[in-house]
Design a protein around this motif. Structure first.
Motif, short mmCIF file in Angstrom:
data_model
loop_
_atom_site.label_atom_id
_atom_site.label_comp_id
_atom_site.label_asym_id
_atom_site.label_seq_id
_atom_site.Cartn_x
_atom_site.Cartn_y
_atom_site.Cartn_z
N ASN A 141 0.94 -1.29 -0.11
CA ASN A 141 0.00 -0.15 0.00
C ASN A 141 1.10 1.40 -0.03
OD1 ASN A 141 -2.60 -1.18 0.24
ND2 ASN A 141 -2.35 -1.69 2.04
N VAL A 160 -4.31 -2.62 -1.62
CA VAL A 160 -5.88 -2.27 -1.83
C VAL A 160 -5.91 -1.51 -3.44
CG1 VAL A 160 -6.71 -2.38 0.29
CG2 VAL A 160 -5.73 -0.25 -0.70
N PHE A 197 -7.29 7.34 1.91
CA PHE A 197 -6.21 6.38 2.45
C PHE A 197 -5.65 6.95 3.47
CE2 PHE A 197 -1.59 5.23 2.57
CZ PHE A 197 -1.67 3.91 2.65
N TRP A 243 -7.93 6.01 6.80
CA TRP A 243 -7.66 4.46 7.17
C TRP A 243 -6.29 4.31 7.74
CZ3 TRP A 243 -4.43 0.98 4.46
CH2 TRP A 243 -4.39 -0.11 4.91
N MET A 301 -10.70 -1.97 2.21
CA MET A 301 -9.89 -1.66 3.50
C MET A 301 -10.15 -2.20 4.72
SD MET A 301 -8.66 2.32 2.69
CE MET A 301 -10.16 3.06 2.73
#
Length: 254
Positions: A18, A85, A105, A108, A174
């Motif tokens: 990621n 992801v 992003f 998270w 996620m």
């Protein structure tokens, strides 16, 4: 070998992938920012993520025991061996698109890594603690810019809302836990999905309200597959550029 090690290695690769893939996406914008300050900020975020990827890959390589270091894991795996992801491999698009992807992003990432500070795995906790200060800055920055764009001109609002709607379907992955994630939760290594999703929705909702943006439905249909190696067509092109030098000149050194 501890039975959970193979899953732990894959979990570490997901964390590293990621960070690496999003870092590469942001690096594509180096020298193309709308202003010098923003150009430098995007590049710095890319470098932060690259540094975090190195830490996750190094630990994964040590546990794996196959002699693969951070460079081998970054440059010598094919697309189906990446476990990021789908959100982070999406193209940059316009500036609003880039920032909304980053904001989704970052939110998270902030809550996940914040929880990993308390991980039962001391090495993961150490890396998380080292990374959290950078990630906190990333979240503050992208959230602030989403507010400015959403609550800015009619055109910036339109573009930001379109990006929020288009990228929303990539956010569910996620929190889509599989056997790897669940084993990490059971071992006290990673946090449960439900709490993370609740925190993510609350923060995104608060920022969107301030930005006068409409938040898409949390129950909308979501894409998935990246974590298990099923990617969009975009990742192959990204890796082709990122891995070219190492693939063309194996073992090249400065």
């Amino acid at each position: 070998m501890d039975a959970k090690v193979p899953h732990l290695v894959q979990y570490l690769l997901r964390l590293g992938d990621n960070a690496l893939v999003l870092s590469q996406r942001l690096s594509e914008l180096c020298g193309k920012g709308p202003a010098l300050e923003e150009d430098m900020a995007l590049t710095n975020v890319a470098l932060d993520l690259l540094g975090q990827a190195r830490l996750w890959f190094t630990y994964a390589g040590e546990l794996e025991g196959r002699g693969r270091d951070e460079d081998a894991l970054a440059y010598l795996r094919d697309a189906h061996e990446f476990h990021n992801v789908l959100l982070v491999e999406q193209p940059n698009g316009n500036y609003a698109h880039t920032l909304v992807r980053q904001f989704y992003f970052d939110t998270w990432h902030y809550f996940l890594v914040g929880a990993l500070v308390q991980s039962s795995d001391p090495r993961i906790a150490e890396i998380a603690e080292k990374s959290l200060k950078e990630i906190t800055y990333h979240l503050r920055r992208s959230g602030d810019l989403v507010v400015r764009l959403g609550d800015g001109t009619a055109l910036s609002h339109e573009y930001t809302q379109a990006a929020a709607d288009e990228l929303w379907m990539y956010t569910g992955e996620m929190f889509n836990y599989d056997a790897v994630d669940e084993q990490m939760v059971a071992a006290g290594i990673a946090p449960p999905a439900a709490g993370l999703r609740e925190q993510w929705l609350a923060h995104v909702g608060a920022i969107f309200a301030e930005a006068t943006l409409a938040m898409p439905s949390p129950d909308a249909w979501m894409q998935k597959g990246g974590k298990t190696g099923r990617h969009s067509e975009h990742l192959g092109y990204l890796l082709a550029e990122m891995q070219f030098l190492q693939r063309a000149y194996p073992g090249a050194a400065w």
